[in-house]
Design a protein around this motif. Structure first.
Motif, PDB file in Angstrom:
ATOM      1  N   ALA A  39       0.832  -1.204   0.000  1.00  0.00           N
ATOM      2  CA  ALA A  39       0.000   0.000   0.000  1.00  0.00           C
ATOM      3  C   ALA A  39       0.867   1.255   0.000  1.00  0.00           C
ATOM      4  O   ALA A  39       0.526   2.258  -0.648  1.00  0.00           O
ATOM      5  N   VAL A  40       1.980   1.224   0.699  1.00  0.00           N
ATOM      6  CA  VAL A  40       2.907   2.366   0.694  1.00  0.00           C
ATOM      7  C   VAL A  40       3.515   2.527  -0.697  1.00  0.00           C
ATOM      8  O   VAL A  40       3.631   3.643  -1.215  1.00  0.00           O
ATOM      9  N   ARG A  41       3.883   1.413  -1.299  1.00  0.00           N
ATOM     10  CA  ARG A  41       4.443   1.481  -2.656  1.00  0.00           C
ATOM     11  C   ARG A  41       3.457   2.130  -3.627  1.00  0.00           C
ATOM     12  O   ARG A  41       3.837   2.959  -4.462  1.00  0.00           O
ATOM     13  N   ARG A  42       2.195   1.757  -3.519  1.00  0.00           N
ATOM     14  CA  ARG A  42       1.181   2.346  -4.408  1.00  0.00           C
ATOM     15  C   ARG A  42       1.048   3.848  -4.178  1.00  0.00           C
ATOM     16  O   ARG A  42       0.769   4.612  -5.120  1.00  0.00           O
ATOM     17  N   ALA A  43       1.275   4.293  -2.952  1.00  0.00           N
ATOM     18  CA  ALA A  43       1.196   5.725  -2.657  1.00  0.00           C
ATOM     19  C   ALA A  43       2.320   6.492  -3.361  1.00  0.00           C
ATOM     20  O   ALA A  43       2.102   7.619  -3.836  1.00  0.00           O
ATOM     21  N   TYR A  44       3.496   5.914  -3.441  1.00  0.00           N
ATOM     22  CA  TYR A  44       4.586   6.565  -4.179  1.00  0.00           C
ATOM     23  C   TYR A  44       4.237   6.683  -5.657  1.00  0.00           C
ATOM     24  O   TYR A  44       4.465   7.728  -6.285  1.00  0.00           O
ATOM     25  N   VAL A  45       3.698   5.624  -6.217  1.00  0.00           N
ATOM     26  CA  VAL A  45       3.309   5.650  -7.625  1.00  0.00           C
ATOM     27  C   VAL A  45       2.241   6.720  -7.853  1.00  0.00           C
ATOM     28  O   VAL A  45       2.314   7.499  -8.812  1.00  0.00           O
ATOM     29  N   ALA A  46       1.266   6.781  -6.953  1.00  0.00           N
ATOM     30  CA  ALA A  46       0.165   7.742  -7.098  1.00  0.00           C
ATOM     31  C   ALA A  46       0.645   9.179  -7.007  1.00  0.00           C
ATOM     32  O   ALA A  46       0.067  10.080  -7.624  1.00  0.00           O
ATOM     33  N   ALA A  47       1.706   9.428  -6.247  1.00  0.00           N
ATOM     34  CA  ALA A  47       2.238  10.790  -6.114  1.00  0.00           C
ATOM     35  C   ALA A  47       3.064  11.195  -7.331  1.00  0.00           C
ATOM     36  O   ALA A  47       3.025  12.354  -7.770  1.00  0.00           O
ATOM     37  N   LEU A  48       3.825  10.269  -7.886  1.00  0.00           N
ATOM     38  CA  LEU A  48       4.760  10.604  -8.958  1.00  0.00           C
ATOM     39  C   LEU A  48       4.139  10.574 -10.346  1.00  0.00           C
ATOM     40  O   LEU A  48       4.509  11.374 -11.216  1.00  0.00           O
ATOM     41  N   LEU A  49       3.196   9.667 -10.578  1.00  0.00           N
ATOM     42  CA  LEU A  49       2.681   9.470 -11.932  1.00  0.00           C
ATOM     43  C   LEU A  49       2.038  10.738 -12.521  1.00  0.00           C
ATOM     44  O   LEU A  49       2.395  11.155 -13.632  1.00  0.00           O
ATOM     45  N   PRO A  50       1.116  11.392 -11.831  1.00  0.00           N
ATOM     46  CA  PRO A  50       0.520  12.597 -12.425  1.00  0.00           C
ATOM     47  C   PRO A  50       1.492  13.767 -12.504  1.00  0.00           C
ATOM     48  O   PRO A  50       1.342  14.659 -13.355  1.00  0.00           O
ATOM     49  N   ARG A  51       2.479  13.800 -11.641  1.00  0.00           N
ATOM     50  CA  ARG A  51       3.454  14.894 -11.635  1.00  0.00           C
ATOM     51  C   ARG A  51       4.283  14.902 -12.919  1.00  0.00           C
ATOM     52  O   ARG A  51       4.678  15.964 -13.413  1.00  0.00           O
ATOM     53  N   ALA A  52       4.533  13.712 -13.466  1.00  0.00           N
ATOM     54  CA  ALA A  52       5.424  13.606 -14.620  1.00  0.00           C
ATOM     55  C   ALA A  52       4.916  14.377 -15.834  1.00  0.00           C
ATOM     56  O   ALA A  52       5.713  14.941 -16.598  1.00  0.00           O
ATOM     57  N   GLY A  53       3.618  14.417 -16.025  1.00  0.00           N
ATOM     58  CA  GLY A  53       3.085  15.025 -17.233  1.00  0.00           C
ATOM     59  C   GLY A  53       3.077  16.542 -17.248  1.00  0.00           C
ATOM     60  O   GLY A  53       3.025  17.153 -18.326  1.00  0.00           O
ATOM     61  N   THR A  54       3.149  17.162 -16.092  1.00  0.00           N
ATOM     62  CA  THR A  54       2.971  18.620 -16.044  1.00  0.00           C
ATOM     63  C   THR A  54       4.055  19.375 -15.292  1.00  0.00           C
ATOM     64  O   THR A  54       4.062  20.613 -15.325  1.00  0.00           O
ATOM     65  N   ILE A  55       4.967  18.690 -14.635  1.00  0.00           N
ATOM     66  CA  ILE A  55       5.905  19.401 -13.762  1.00  0.00           C
ATOM     67  C   ILE A  55       6.788  20.361 -14.549  1.00  0.00           C
ATOM     68  O   ILE A  55       7.229  21.400 -14.019  1.00  0.00           O
ATOM     69  N   HIS A  56       7.038  20.091 -15.840  1.00  0.00           N
ATOM     70  CA  HIS A  56       7.899  20.992 -16.618  1.00  0.00           C
ATOM     71  C   HIS A  56       7.293  22.390 -16.738  1.00  0.00           C
ATOM     72  O   HIS A  56       8.015  23.369 -16.949  1.00  0.00           O
ATOM     73  N   GLU A  57       5.977  22.461 -16.599  1.00  0.00           N
ATOM     74  CA  GLU A  57       5.307  23.763 -16.687  1.00  0.00           C
ATOM     75  C   GLU A  57       5.465  24.572 -15.406  1.00  0.00           C
ATOM     76  O   GLU A  57       5.152  25.774 -15.394  1.00  0.00           O
ATOM     77  N   ARG A  58       5.947  23.923 -14.342  1.00  0.00           N
ATOM     78  CA  ARG A  58       6.022  24.587 -13.037  1.00  0.00           C
ATOM     79  C   ARG A  58       7.447  24.615 -12.488  1.00  0.00           C
ATOM     80  O   ARG A  58       7.650  24.691 -11.283  1.00  0.00           O
ATOM     81  N   ILE A  59       8.420  24.556 -13.386  1.00  0.00           N
ATOM     82  CA  ILE A  59       9.823  24.645 -12.978  1.00  0.00           C
ATOM     83  C   ILE A  59      10.276  26.091 -13.074  1.00  0.00           C
ATOM     84  O   ILE A  59      10.180  26.716 -14.139  1.00  0.00           O
ATOM     85  N   LYS A  60      10.760  26.619 -11.974  1.00  0.00           N
ATOM     86  CA  LYS A  60      11.236  27.998 -11.925  1.00  0.00           C
ATOM     87  C   LYS A  60      12.748  28.025 -12.108  1.00  0.00           C
ATOM     88  O   LYS A  60      13.498  27.515 -11.285  1.00  0.00           O
ATOM     89  N   LEU A  61      13.196  28.617 -13.217  1.00  0.00           N
ATOM     90  CA  LEU A  61      14.615  28.754 -13.508  1.00  0.00           C
ATOM     91  C   LEU A  61      14.998  30.229 -13.541  1.00  0.00           C
ATOM     92  O   LEU A  61      14.168  31.077 -13.893  1.00  0.00           O
ATOM     93  N   PRO A  62      16.230  30.556 -13.201  1.00  0.00           N
ATOM     94  CA  PRO A  62      16.650  31.967 -13.271  1.00  0.00           C
ATOM     95  C   PRO A  62      16.851  32.390 -14.708  1.00  0.00           C
ATOM     96  O   PRO A  62      16.968  31.566 -15.621  1.00  0.00           O
ATOM     97  N   GLU A  63      16.894  33.679 -14.931  1.00  0.00           N
ATOM     98  CA  GLU A  63      17.206  34.192 -16.260  1.00  0.00           C
ATOM     99  C   GLU A  63      18.636  33.805 -16.625  1.00  0.00           C
ATOM    100  O   GLU A  63      19.540  33.857 -15.778  1.00  0.00           O
ATOM    101  N   PRO A  64      18.881  33.376 -17.864  1.00  0.00           N
ATOM    102  CA  PRO A  64      20.233  32.967 -18.268  1.00  0.00           C
ATOM    103  C   PRO A  64      21.238  34.083 -18.039  1.00  0.00           C
ATOM    104  O   PRO A  64      20.994  35.235 -18.382  1.00  0.00           O
ATOM    105  N   GLN A  65      22.393  33.700 -17.463  1.00  0.00           N
ATOM    106  CA  GLN A  65      23.444  34.678 -17.198  1.00  0.00           C
ATOM    107  C   GLN A  65      24.719  34.385 -17.961  1.00  0.00           C
ATOM    108  O   GLN A  65      25.503  35.258 -18.254  1.00  0.00           O
ATOM    109  N   ARG A  66      24.930  33.100 -18.237  1.00  0.00           N
ATOM    110  CA  ARG A  66      26.138  32.714 -18.965  1.00  0.00           C
ATOM    111  C   ARG A  66      25.862  31.382 -19.638  1.00  0.00           C
ATOM    112  O   ARG A  66      24.924  30.668 -19.320  1.00  0.00           O
ATOM    113  N   LYS A  67      26.711  31.059 -20.576  1.00  0.00           N
ATOM    114  CA  LYS A  67      26.525  29.822 -21.325  1.00  0.00           C
ATOM    115  C   LYS A  67      27.106  28.613 -20.617  1.00  0.00           C
ATOM    116  O   LYS A  67      26.829  27.491 -20.969  1.00  0.00           O
ATOM    117  N   GLY A  68      27.939  28.859 -19.613  1.00  0.00           N
ATOM    118  CA  GLY A  68      28.552  27.728 -18.905  1.00  0.00           C
ATOM    119  C   GLY A  68      30.051  27.833 -18.933  1.00  0.00           C
ATOM    120  O   GLY A  68      30.655  28.639 -19.638  1.00  0.00           O
TER     121      GLY A  68
END
Length: 263
Positions: free
Chosen positions: A231-260
């Motif tokens: 049951a605990v294992r299923r809870a991990y799956v339930a938390a991660l599975l929906p996050r995968a499809g949309t998390i890229h829309e909610r990633i906060k990155l700083p404004e680019p400052q250098r190329k590396g």
């Protein structure tokens, strides 16, 4: 299921880790010896740190990211009796049974953003993965990445999936944005959108269930609110599975400052 080996000698502590991991020599069922970085059930962070290491490490491997191979290490507490360091002795004595090991990457160097350049595609994959698992421990202060044979390797995922410390709030916590403004790879222009297009379709229920299945029952028993380790294992799956499809829309990155950095 992770391969199981048996600890035969505690070599030395790795004091840069907050949980006091150590180098341990262990033997498999065929009598083959190898050196592992070992993390202990008796460490102050508790067994959930090891659970996070297994689920996130196995998930990363399933996505094609480089993570040292994980294994279960069975420890007889008697090994600690000969240790001169009282802290190490107490840690070993309190960690009898199954603990977590990972391959020791001999000769690996700690990642330094001022010395090594990472291309945007690889930086994007790492940032996206860290956003998926809500890894708060990959900053420029503590990158938790190694350079080994010219490749980037990810280590130390014990501080991930913070929601598993309060399952009642897990759904709300897993839906929150990910602040990558302090991420060690943020300066390299991570291609998060490209990473999402590549990796999100790979995060299936089967992949997540397989990663969770590698966690030993002993680290999941008696979890409040759950009737069984599965049951605990299923809870991990339930938390991660929906996050995968949309998390890229909610990633906060700083404004680019250098190329590396340049190599």
């Amino acid at each position: 299921m992770l391969t199981e080996v048996t600890a035969v000698r505690y070599a030395t502590p790795l004091r840069e880790g907050g949980s006091l991991p150590g180098l341990v020599e262990a033997a498999d069922s065929q009598g083959t010896y190898a050196t592992y970085v070992m993390k202990f059930t008796g460490a102050g962070q508790g067994r959930k740190t090891l659970v996070a290491e297994v689920i996130c490490g196995q998930l990363a491997r399933g996505l094609g990211l480089r993570v040292p191979r994980l294994t279960q290490i069975r420890l007889d507490p008697v090994i600690g009796l000969g240790e001169a360091d009282q802290q190490v002795q107490e840690l070993l004595k309190s960690s009898g049974g199954l603990n977590l090991g990972m391959d020791f990457l001999s000769g690996a160097l700690g990642f330094d953003s001022l010395a090594y350049a990472i291309d945007p595609a690889e930086a994007g994959r790492v940032v996206w993965f860290d956003a998926l698992i809500n890894n708060v421990d990959r900053s420029w202060r503590n990158p938790n990445m190694l350079l080994w044979h010219g490749d980037l390797w990810l280590i130390d995922h014990g501080a991930s999936m913070i929601w598993h410390h309060n399952w009642r709030a897990a759904e709300a916590a897993a839906a929150k944005p990910y602040d990558a403004s302090d991420h060690a790879l943020a300066p390299f222009g991570p291609d998060v959108a490209g990473a999402a297009a590549e990796l999100a379709p790979l995060v299936t229920e089967e992949l997540l269930a397989g990663a969770a299945a590698d966690v030993p029952d002993a680290w999941l028993v008696d979890e409040p609110g759950f009737e069984s380790p599965d049951a605990v294992r299923r809870a991990y799956v339930a938390a991660l599975l929906p996050r995968a499809g949309t998390i890229h829309e909610r990633i906060k990155l700083p404004e680019p400052q250098r190329k590396g950095a340049t190599q």
